[in-house]
Design a protein around this motif. Structure first.
Motif, PDB file in Angstrom:
ATOM      1  N   THR A 179      40.822  53.230  47.454  1.00  0.00           N
ATOM      2  CA  THR A 179      41.659  54.223  47.521  1.00  0.00           C
ATOM      3  C   THR A 179      42.697  54.029  48.230  1.00  0.00           C
ATOM      4  O   THR A 179      42.539  53.301  49.056  1.00  0.00           O
ATOM      5  CB  THR A 179      41.018  55.685  47.689  1.00  0.00           C
ATOM      6  N   ALA A 180      43.860  54.899  48.073  1.00  0.00           N
ATOM      7  CA  ALA A 180      44.888  54.617  49.075  1.00  0.00           C
ATOM      8  C   ALA A 180      45.788  56.045  48.590  1.00  0.00           C
ATOM      9  O   ALA A 180      45.536  56.637  47.750  1.00  0.00           O
ATOM     10  CB  ALA A 180      45.781  53.412  48.446  1.00  0.00           C
ATOM     11  N   GLU A 181      46.561  56.120  49.773  1.00  0.00           N
ATOM     12  CA  GLU A 181      47.351  57.436  49.684  1.00  0.00           C
ATOM     13  C   GLU A 181      48.783  57.114  50.365  1.00  0.00           C
ATOM     14  O   GLU A 181      48.782  56.018  51.418  1.00  0.00           O
ATOM     15  CB  GLU A 181      46.816  58.584  50.315  1.00  0.00           C
ATOM     16  N   LEU A 228      52.042  64.323  51.576  1.00  0.00           N
ATOM     17  CA  LEU A 228      51.305  63.547  50.769  1.00  0.00           C
ATOM     18  C   LEU A 228      52.294  63.185  49.456  1.00  0.00           C
ATOM     19  O   LEU A 228      52.664  64.113  48.891  1.00  0.00           O
ATOM     20  CB  LEU A 228      49.983  63.905  50.175  1.00  0.00           C
ATOM     21  N   ILE A 229      52.520  61.953  49.170  1.00  0.00           N
ATOM     22  CA  ILE A 229      53.464  61.562  47.939  1.00  0.00           C
ATOM     23  C   ILE A 229      52.636  60.804  46.885  1.00  0.00           C
ATOM     24  O   ILE A 229      53.152  61.523  45.706  1.00  0.00           O
ATOM     25  CB  ILE A 229      54.534  60.691  48.769  1.00  0.00           C
ATOM     26  N   ALA A 230      51.900  60.222  47.065  1.00  0.00           N
ATOM     27  CA  ALA A 230      51.099  59.673  45.799  1.00  0.00           C
ATOM     28  C   ALA A 230      49.572  59.241  46.248  1.00  0.00           C
ATOM     29  O   ALA A 230      49.343  58.981  47.385  1.00  0.00           O
ATOM     30  CB  ALA A 230      52.090  58.483  45.281  1.00  0.00           C
ATOM     31  N   THR A 231      48.928  59.210  45.432  1.00  0.00           N
ATOM     32  CA  THR A 231      47.388  58.898  45.766  1.00  0.00           C
ATOM     33  C   THR A 231      47.184  57.670  44.842  1.00  0.00           C
ATOM     34  O   THR A 231      47.826  57.711  43.470  1.00  0.00           O
ATOM     35  CB  THR A 231      46.272  59.812  45.720  1.00  0.00           C
ATOM     36  N   ALA A 232      46.042  56.864  44.872  1.00  0.00           N
ATOM     37  CA  ALA A 232      45.667  55.984  43.728  1.00  0.00           C
ATOM     38  C   ALA A 232      44.130  55.586  44.189  1.00  0.00           C
ATOM     39  O   ALA A 232      43.676  55.624  45.274  1.00  0.00           O
ATOM     40  CB  ALA A 232      46.511  54.982  43.802  1.00  0.00           C
ATOM     41  N   SER A 233      43.523  55.357  42.892  1.00  0.00           N
ATOM     42  CA  SER A 233      42.109  54.508  42.830  1.00  0.00           C
ATOM     43  C   SER A 233      42.413  53.360  42.191  1.00  0.00           C
ATOM     44  O   SER A 233      43.199  53.405  41.056  1.00  0.00           O
ATOM     45  CB  SER A 233      41.034  55.740  42.406  1.00  0.00           C
ATOM     46  N   GLY A 234      41.433  52.235  42.560  1.00  0.00           N
ATOM     47  CA  GLY A 234      41.487  51.172  41.701  1.00  0.00           C
ATOM     48  C   GLY A 234      40.367  50.286  41.808  1.00  0.00           C
ATOM     49  O   GLY A 234      39.581  50.200  42.712  1.00  0.00           O
ATOM     50  N   CYS A 235      40.067  49.379  40.623  1.00  0.00           N
ATOM     51  CA  CYS A 235      39.055  48.616  40.618  1.00  0.00           C
ATOM     52  C   CYS A 235      39.619  47.196  40.870  1.00  0.00           C
ATOM     53  O   CYS A 235      40.804  46.650  40.055  1.00  0.00           O
ATOM     54  CB  CYS A 235      38.122  48.733  39.325  1.00  0.00           C
ATOM     55  N   PHE A 236      39.096  46.335  41.607  1.00  0.00           N
ATOM     56  CA  PHE A 236      39.628  44.778  41.702  1.00  0.00           C
ATOM     57  C   PHE A 236      38.509  43.717  41.542  1.00  0.00           C
ATOM     58  O   PHE A 236      37.212  44.237  41.844  1.00  0.00           O
ATOM     59  CB  PHE A 236      39.946  44.716  43.182  1.00  0.00           C
ATOM     60  N   LYS A 237      38.752  42.847  40.914  1.00  0.00           N
ATOM     61  CA  LYS A 237      37.840  41.627  40.728  1.00  0.00           C
ATOM     62  C   LYS A 237      38.196  40.638  41.825  1.00  0.00           C
ATOM     63  O   LYS A 237      39.452  40.302  41.805  1.00  0.00           O
ATOM     64  CB  LYS A 237      38.179  41.081  39.330  1.00  0.00           C
ATOM     65  N   TYR A 238      37.053  40.237  42.467  1.00  0.00           N
ATOM     66  CA  TYR A 238      37.088  38.977  43.435  1.00  0.00           C
ATOM     67  C   TYR A 238      37.499  37.683  42.656  1.00  0.00           C
ATOM     68  O   TYR A 238      37.086  37.697  41.362  1.00  0.00           O
ATOM     69  CB  TYR A 238      35.850  38.838  44.001  1.00  0.00           C
ATOM     70  N   ARG A 239      38.471  36.932  42.891  1.00  0.00           N
ATOM     71  CA  ARG A 239      38.708  35.876  42.308  1.00  0.00           C
ATOM     72  C   ARG A 239      38.437  34.552  43.213  1.00  0.00           C
ATOM     73  O   ARG A 239      39.047  34.558  44.338  1.00  0.00           O
ATOM     74  CB  ARG A 239      40.180  35.842  41.896  1.00  0.00           C
ATOM     75  N   PRO A 240      37.853  33.510  42.676  1.00  0.00           N
ATOM     76  CA  PRO A 240      37.501  32.381  43.500  1.00  0.00           C
ATOM     77  C   PRO A 240      39.047  31.685  43.617  1.00  0.00           C
ATOM     78  O   PRO A 240      39.869  31.559  42.821  1.00  0.00           O
ATOM     79  CB  PRO A 240      36.714  31.650  42.618  1.00  0.00           C
ATOM     80  N   ALA A 241      39.148  31.060  45.206  1.00  0.00           N
ATOM     81  CA  ALA A 241      40.360  30.467  45.290  1.00  0.00           C
ATOM     82  C   ALA A 241      40.657  29.094  44.099  1.00  0.00           C
ATOM     83  O   ALA A 241      41.980  29.146  44.063  1.00  0.00           O
ATOM     84  CB  ALA A 241      40.332  29.995  46.686  1.00  0.00           C
ATOM     85  N   GLN A 242      39.900  28.524  43.810  1.00  0.00           N
ATOM     86  CA  GLN A 242      40.286  27.346  43.155  1.00  0.00           C
ATOM     87  C   GLN A 242      40.863  28.016  41.522  1.00  0.00           C
ATOM     88  O   GLN A 242      41.459  27.154  40.908  1.00  0.00           O
ATOM     89  CB  GLN A 242      38.917  26.462  42.678  1.00  0.00           C
ATOM     90  N   ALA A 243      40.565  29.114  41.250  1.00  0.00           N
ATOM     91  CA  ALA A 243      41.170  29.550  39.785  1.00  0.00           C
ATOM     92  C   ALA A 243      42.668  29.644  39.844  1.00  0.00           C
ATOM     93  O   ALA A 243      43.213  29.510  38.710  1.00  0.00           O
ATOM     94  CB  ALA A 243      40.606  30.884  39.720  1.00  0.00           C
ATOM     95  N   ALA A 244      43.186  29.812  41.250  1.00  0.00           N
ATOM     96  CA  ALA A 244      44.647  29.879  41.164  1.00  0.00           C
ATOM     97  C   ALA A 244      45.416  28.635  40.675  1.00  0.00           C
ATOM     98  O   ALA A 244      46.258  28.685  40.162  1.00  0.00           O
ATOM     99  CB  ALA A 244      45.265  30.094  42.559  1.00  0.00           C
ATOM    100  N   ASN A 245      44.535  27.260  41.136  1.00  0.00           N
ATOM    101  CA  ASN A 245      45.148  26.118  40.415  1.00  0.00           C
ATOM    102  C   ASN A 245      45.139  26.112  39.100  1.00  0.00           C
ATOM    103  O   ASN A 245      46.018  25.390  38.373  1.00  0.00           O
ATOM    104  CB  ASN A 245      44.539  25.131  41.139  1.00  0.00           C
ATOM    105  N   ARG A 246      44.284  26.634  38.490  1.00  0.00           N
ATOM    106  CA  ARG A 246      44.301  26.440  36.810  1.00  0.00           C
ATOM    107  C   ARG A 246      45.599  27.054  36.169  1.00  0.00           C
ATOM    108  O   ARG A 246      45.727  26.553  35.089  1.00  0.00           O
ATOM    109  CB  ARG A 246      43.073  27.303  36.399  1.00  0.00           C
TER     110      ARG A 246
END
Length: 155
Positions: A119-121, A129-147
């Motif tokens: 969460t963030a605000e 209070l101006i804005a709030t958010a909730s989020g879901c993030f997926k971990y990404r292996p570092a080597q995937a960036a080069n692909r």
């Protein structure tokens, strides 16, 4: 089955490493985000800049969403230094408008092997209070960036 990216992240107690990447100039630096960690909370500050405002003179909604996303990603980096991630889902609620400095905080709610829920605000200089958010993030292996750096790669 592969290991979780968290299994290979540095241990914050023995090797804190950089919480926020700084090796390259990114969109966050381009718009002027100031980022720091305090305990398990990520803090983001953004000063007023005319080019970040909408036609009413308030921060543009997309800028607010960027600040919220950065705060949540920062919170993940505090919990898993060296880990990279991508935003899978983000729900945003706009509660007001701001023309002055933005102050945001991001927190991790729950981590699984591959996902992190946050969460963030955002508050203005007066603490409103101006804005709030909730989020879901997926971990990404570092080597995937080069692909994806070669544009001829078929996705």
């Amino acid at each position: 089955m592969t290991d979780s990216p968290l299994a290979h992240a540095p241990n914050a107690a023995t090797d804190p490493g950089p919480v926020f990447p700084g090796a390259r100039f990114s969109f966050q630096e381009f718009i002027g985000l100031e980022r720091w960690a305090q305990g398990e909370v990520a803090h983001i500050r953004l000063q007023h800049r005319e080019e970040l405002m909408n036609y009413l003179g308030h921060f543009h909604g997309g800028v607010l969403m960027t600040v919220l996303d950065a705060a949540m990603a920062g919170a993940i980096r505090i919990h898993a230094p060296g880990c990279t991630m991508v935003t899978i889902d983000m729900a945003t609620h706009f509660l007001g408008a701001a023309r002055s400095q933005l102050n945001a905080v991001g927190r991790v709610l729950r981590q699984t092997r591959n996902l992190c829920f946050c969460t963030a605000e955002i508050r203005n200089e007066d603490g409103e209070l101006i804005a709030t958010a909730s989020g879901c993030f997926k971990y990404r292996p570092a080597q995937a960036a080069n692909r994806f750096t070669d544009m001829s790669t078929t996705i």
